[in-house]
Design a protein around this motif. Sequence first.
Motif, PDB file in Angstrom:
ATOM      1  N   UNK A  30      29.459  39.589  47.553  1.00 21.51           N
ATOM      2  CA  UNK A  30      30.414  38.676  48.171  1.00 21.51           C
ATOM      3  C   UNK A  30      31.457  38.332  47.121  1.00 21.51           C
ATOM      4  N   UNK A  31      32.736  38.353  47.512  1.00 20.20           N
ATOM      5  CA  UNK A  31      33.826  38.193  46.557  1.00 20.20           C
ATOM      6  C   UNK A  31      34.770  37.095  47.032  1.00 20.20           C
ATOM      7  N   UNK A  32      35.171  36.225  46.124  1.00 20.98           N
ATOM      8  CA  UNK A  32      36.178  35.204  46.399  1.00 20.98           C
ATOM      9  C   UNK A  32      37.510  35.711  45.854  1.00 20.98           C
ATOM     10  N   UNK A  33      38.525  35.780  46.704  1.00 20.43           N
ATOM     11  CA  UNK A  33      39.833  36.321  46.322  1.00 20.43           C
ATOM     12  C   UNK A  33      40.868  35.207  46.380  1.00 20.43           C
ATOM     13  N   UNK A  34      41.638  35.068  45.286  1.00 20.86           N
ATOM     14  CA  UNK A  34      42.655  34.022  45.189  1.00 20.86           C
ATOM     15  C   UNK A  34      43.944  34.584  44.615  1.00 20.86           C
ATOM     16  N   UNK A  35      45.103  34.024  44.996  1.00 21.09           N
ATOM     17  CA  UNK A  35      46.365  34.422  44.365  1.00 21.09           C
ATOM     18  C   UNK A  35      46.313  34.112  42.873  1.00 21.09           C
TER      19      UNK A  35
END
Length: 300
Positions: free
Chosen positions: A152-157
Motif C-alpha cells: 500500500x502506497x501513500x502518494x503526495x505532491x
Amino acid sequence: MAGQRAQWKGFIKFGEVSAGVALYTAASTSDRITFNTINKATGNRVNRVFVDSETEERVDKDQQTKGFEIENGQYIIIDPDEVAATIPESNKTLEIEAFIPCSDVDDVYFDKPYYLTPDRMGSDAFAALRDGMRKSKVAAIARTVLFRRMRTVLIRPHGKGLIATTLNYDYEVRSSKKAFEEMPKIKIEGEMLDLAKHIISTKKGNFDPASFDDRYEAALEELVKAKIEGKSLPKRKKLEISKPNDLLAALRESAGMMKAVDKPRRTAANANTGKRRQPAASGAASKAAASKAATQRRSA
C-alpha cells in the motif's frame, strides 16, 4: 533522474486515466562508512560460511532451503519454488483506490519514501494528477506489487513531481496503548507548565534537514583519517551531566540560560539540494582511501 537507476517502472492509474511513471529511492544509507570483517592474524577479509547447527559441517548453497519453526528445533521445509509461487503477479500499475486528507494517515505507518516521476509520454496526465491533488489538498492511496510484495502506497505532491511512501501494514505497527500503558497520569500546572511553555517558545524554529549533523558518521571519518595518517586516535570528550535538585529547579535554570548560539556544524546531506558530503580525510593516502570507499558505497 539523471545518474540514478529507477527502482521500479510502471503506470499510475486514476479513474480511466493512466500515465507511465518510475520510482527512485528518496533516502539511502549507501554514503555511510562501512567496515569489513578482517582476520586479525592475516589481515585478510573473512568470508561468511553456513554450517549445520548440529554436525557443524559446512552447508553449500545448493544444499540450503527454507524452513518454518513449528516447535523448538522442529521445522517444516519450504521449497524456494513454493515461496516464489506465493508472490503475487505484478501488472506494473499503481492503482489509486481513494483520495484522502494527508492528516488521515498516522506517520507511524510510514515505511520508505520514493520519488515518483513521469516518463515523457505521460507527462500531461501526471501533471494533471499532481496539480489536482495539490489544489484539492489531498493524498492518494494506491496498491501495487513492489519488490515481490503487495504494498500500500501513500502518494503526495512533492515539488515538480510526487512522492510515494510505502506504508506499514496494521499488523506490523505495534500498539501505542501497550507502549504507554504503564505511564502514570500526571497533570502539570502552574509555574512548572509556564516555564516549560517559555522554554519551548524560545526554541521555536523551522525544520531544515541540512542543519542536522551525523555525529557518529563524523566521528568515524575522524577515526579513519587518523588511522590512515598514522596520527593519535581522537579522544572521547568527557560527558558532564548536570544533577539539578528537582525538575522545577532545572526548568528555572533552563528558562534563565537559554541563549541562541550559532556554531558551525557538519551538516547532513539535503535530498533537495543534490549536494554530497566531502570526504574528511586529507593527504594522498587518505584521499585515495576515501575515493575507494566512496566508489564502493555508491556502486549500489
